[in-house]
Scaffold this motif. Sequence first.
Motif: not given
Length: 90
Positions: A34-58
């Motif tokens: 399952e894919r539960i989120g993403f991480y973008n270390p090169c995020a600039v400006g208004g881009e989202t760096e980290l997004r997680l599906d909280r319920e699925r991680v737990e």
Amino acid sequence: MVTIRLSRGGAKKHPFYQIVVADIRAKRDGRYIERIGFYNPCAVGGETELRLDRERVEHWIKQGAQPTERVAQLLKQAKREGLISVPSAA
């Protein structure tokens, strides 16, 4: 054994990582459960760096999934920012 880890994507010298739940025997960028989120270390400006599906991680941590060292750091970062509440197993 199941692990929560990063799967690399993106262009050369511009990485983008999917946070996935996978069997420990699967390849880094191979098959995952399952894919539960993403991480973008090169995020600039208004881009989202980290997004997680909280319920699925737990859910996966309660089921016994072990996060890798880097994912554990990202979970701590998300917890500090109030995005997620991770059980003590992480």
